[in-house]
Write an enzyme that holds these catalytic residues in place. Structure first.
Site, short mmCIF file in Angstrom:
data_model
loop_
_atom_site.label_atom_id
_atom_site.label_comp_id
_atom_site.label_asym_id
_atom_site.label_seq_id
_atom_site.Cartn_x
_atom_site.Cartn_y
_atom_site.Cartn_z
N HIS A 291 -36.99 -48.25 -65.06
CA HIS A 291 -35.90 -47.29 -64.84
C HIS A 291 -34.76 -47.50 -65.85
CE1 HIS A 291 -33.08 -44.87 -62.43
NE2 HIS A 291 -34.19 -44.29 -62.00
N GLU A 321 -33.51 -35.19 -65.99
CA GLU A 321 -33.86 -35.35 -67.40
C GLU A 321 -33.72 -34.01 -68.12
OE1 GLU A 321 -35.79 -34.31 -65.25
OE2 GLU A 321 -37.82 -33.87 -65.92
N1 LIG Z 1 -34.29 -43.55 -65.30
C1 LIG Z 1 -33.89 -42.42 -64.71
N2 LIG Z 1 -34.82 -41.56 -64.21
C2 LIG Z 1 -34.39 -40.41 -63.64
C3 LIG Z 1 -33.02 -40.08 -63.54
N3 LIG Z 1 -32.92 -38.87 -62.93
C4 LIG Z 1 -34.19 -38.45 -62.66
N4 LIG Z 1 -35.10 -39.37 -63.09
C5 LIG Z 1 -36.56 -39.32 -63.01
O1 LIG Z 1 -37.05 -38.29 -63.85
C6 LIG Z 1 -38.39 -37.97 -63.45
C7 LIG Z 1 -38.65 -36.49 -63.63
O2 LIG Z 1 -40.02 -36.30 -63.46
P1 LIG Z 1 -40.71 -34.89 -63.34
O3 LIG Z 1 -39.77 -33.86 -62.76
O4 LIG Z 1 -42.01 -35.08 -62.66
O5 LIG Z 1 -40.94 -34.40 -64.83
P2 LIG Z 1 -41.62 -35.10 -66.08
O6 LIG Z 1 -42.29 -36.39 -65.76
O7 LIG Z 1 -40.58 -35.13 -67.15
O8 LIG Z 1 -42.75 -34.08 -66.46
P3 LIG Z 1 -42.63 -32.69 -67.23
O9 LIG Z 1 -41.21 -32.20 -67.03
O10 LIG Z 1 -43.64 -31.80 -66.55
O11 LIG Z 1 -42.95 -32.94 -68.67
C8 LIG Z 1 -38.52 -38.44 -61.99
O12 LIG Z 1 -39.43 -39.51 -61.95
C9 LIG Z 1 -37.11 -38.93 -61.64
O13 LIG Z 1 -37.15 -40.07 -60.77
C10 LIG Z 1 -32.06 -41.03 -64.05
O14 LIG Z 1 -30.84 -40.83 -64.02
N5 LIG Z 1 -32.55 -42.16 -64.63
#
Ligand SMILES: Nc1nc2c(ncn2[C@@H]2O[C@H](COP(=O)(O)OP(=O)(O)OP(=O)(O)O)[C@@H](O)[C@H]2O)c(=O)[nH]1
Length: 448
Positions: A291, A321
């Site tokens: 993370h 993201e």
């Molecule tokens: N390290 C970190 N992870 C985050 C944060 N906010 C969201 N995430 C993670 O971002 C990830 C987003 O995953 P998904 O929505 O499945 O999208 P993806 O893996 O980018 O896949 P695609 O968008 O389809 O390419 C999740 O696992 C969240 O836990 C943050 O502030 N920090």
């Protein structure tokens, strides 16, 4: 034992180890059959069907889901029945009975929605979108994804309303502390004023030859008051800024966007160019490197975006993201050039975190408003909906690319909403012109 193996299967499934998850689910099913407890058997069948879907054995998934359906109907368990129907539909899509499968999955999602289970309905739309994307039904995938975004936004709004209340409470406490601080400063200020008044009285009493001296002292008191007031104003400004910043990346947050967009919108109608940027497979980055590495990637991507934009361009951390950029400019051609620079800047060079080099790519949707060629103006929520759908098309077409709306054969907002709901088909049918760009090198794109 069945419950134990079920849990083991779910953990391995979350970790992406499909084979071990499948074995555990099979054992859970065997034990459940031995016990003969209906609820346990229904759960094990549902999970086993789900696991077969993930493995791609759609025939087996279908027969397990049909067994689960019979069991759920016999025990009048509506939740298990809905899950079984959804799994049967997904299996049929996998077996290339796409339209029939789609109908069944959508009907099952409808039941979940009617039951008020919005989070699981949203998951259902996402799974459907991914399954259709795998079966190359891109139009269906985009539509399903559109439903997913709408519903997950609603779920997120409900969740974030709770989070906002908690944050608000925390913010209120902090603000109260600051206000107490400010009050203390105010009291100090008042004390200063009283002291200055005292000084004045004494000076008047002394008068005469002391007039010049009293003038100097009054000047000093006045200076102090001005300094205190300036400090108060600065402290208020800092409070406002902190509330509108994302603490991780330092970019503006959604709250700031809401107030900034009012400047760009004329009576709610939006003018400018919008880019929605979503990092590809970000979950994998978290899963592979941790993370903290994910956080470092977000911070570096934010820095890179800022580095190629002007100070007056608005860059917002839109979601986990996701980043949103709003430019106060309307030229589609220059938007394409910027989209290409954004793709390349995010991907090169790989981001270093300690000893590790992490390759990052992103998918981008963009559009300029009012929309060419008919100059259709949209409310900003509709504008972002459109850019979100185009961004998903960039994902569905392989990621590490940017899709931009160059023109839409729509005369008003309703026309845009209609085209947006069937964008892939409208693009192929010539009703929509899209600019499609690709990142210069696809070093790590692994697709699915
Ligand atoms: N390290 C970190 N992870 C985050 C944060 N906010 C969201 N995430 C993670 O971002 C990830 C987003 O995953 P998904 O929505 O499945 O999208 P993806 O893996 O980018 O896949 P695609 O968008 O389809 O390419 C999740 O696992 C969240 O836990 C943050 O502030 N920090």
């Amino acid at each position: 034992m069945s419950i134990l193996y079920n849990s083991r299967g779910m953990i391995y499934s979350e970790l992406g180890d499909v084979r071990t998850a499948g074995e555990a689910m099979q054992l859970a099913l065997d034990y459940a059959r031995k016990t003969g407890v209906r609820s346990m058997l229904a759960l094990a069948l549902g999970n086993a069907a789900d696991s077969q879907l993930r493995k791609g054995d759609f025939q087996k998934a279908r027969s397990l889901a049909e067994e689960a359906l019979a069991l759920a109907q016999a025990s009048h368990d509506l939740d298990s029945e809905t899950l079984a129907r959804q799994n049967i539909g997904m299996a049929k899509i996998g077996l290339k009975q796409i339209e029939e499968g789609k109908r069944e999955v959508i009907a099952a999602i409808g039941v979940a929605e009617d039951q008020g289970q919005m989070a699981s309905a949203a998951d259902g739309w996402l799974e459907l979108a991914q399954q259709l994307e795998r079966m190359v039904d891109l139009d269906g995938a985009v539509q399903a994804y559109h439903h997913y975004r709408k519903l997950s936004d609603q779920v997120m709004r409900d969740d974030s309303r709770k989070a906002v209340l908690e944050t608000q409470a925390r913010f209120d406490n902090e603000r109260q502390a600051k206000e107490i601080d400010l009050l203390n400063q105010g009291n100090l200020l008042k004390a200063e004023q009283v002291r200055a008044g005292d000084l004045r009285l004494r000076l008047w009493a002394a008068l005469g030859g002391c007039v010049v001296l009293s003038g100097i002292l009054m000047g000093l008191a006045y200076q102090r008051i001005r300094n205190t007031n300036r400090a108060l104003a600065l402290s208020n400004e800092t409070l406002k800024l902190q509330g509108e910043r994302d603490p991780l990346t330092g970019l503006a947050n959604r709250r700031h966007f809401q107030s900034a967009v009012k400047r760009l919108a004329d009576k709610g109608r939006f003018g400018g160019t919008v880019f929605l940027i979503d990092i590809d497979h970000f979950k994998r980055i978290n899963d592979s490197y941790g993370h903290a590495a994910g956080d470092a990637v977000l911070v570096e991507v934010a820095r890179r975006l800022r580095s190629i934009l002007r100070d007056e361009d608005l860059v917002v951390r839109w979601g986990g993201e996701e980043f949103l950029i709003v430019l106060d400019a309307h030229q589609v051609a220059s938007a394409g050039i910027l989209a290409q620079r954004l793709l390349d800047k995010i991907a090169h060079p790989p981001i270093s975190h300690g000893e590790t080099l992490i390759t990052v790519t992103a998918s981008i949707g963009f559009a300029s408003f009012p929309l060419a060629p008919h100059g259709v103006v949209l409310a900003w929520e509709r504008a972002i909906d459109l850019v979100d759908t185009v961004m998903y098309m960039a994902k569905a077409h392989g990621r590490n690319r940017a899709f931009g709306v160059a023109a839409m054969a729509a005369l008003d907002e309703a026309g845009v909403v209609d085209l947006c709901s069937r964008l892939e088909a409208a693009w192929h049918g010539g009703e929509v012109t899209l600019q499609a760009l690709q990142g210069t090198s696809k070093t790590e794109e692994s697709g699915r």
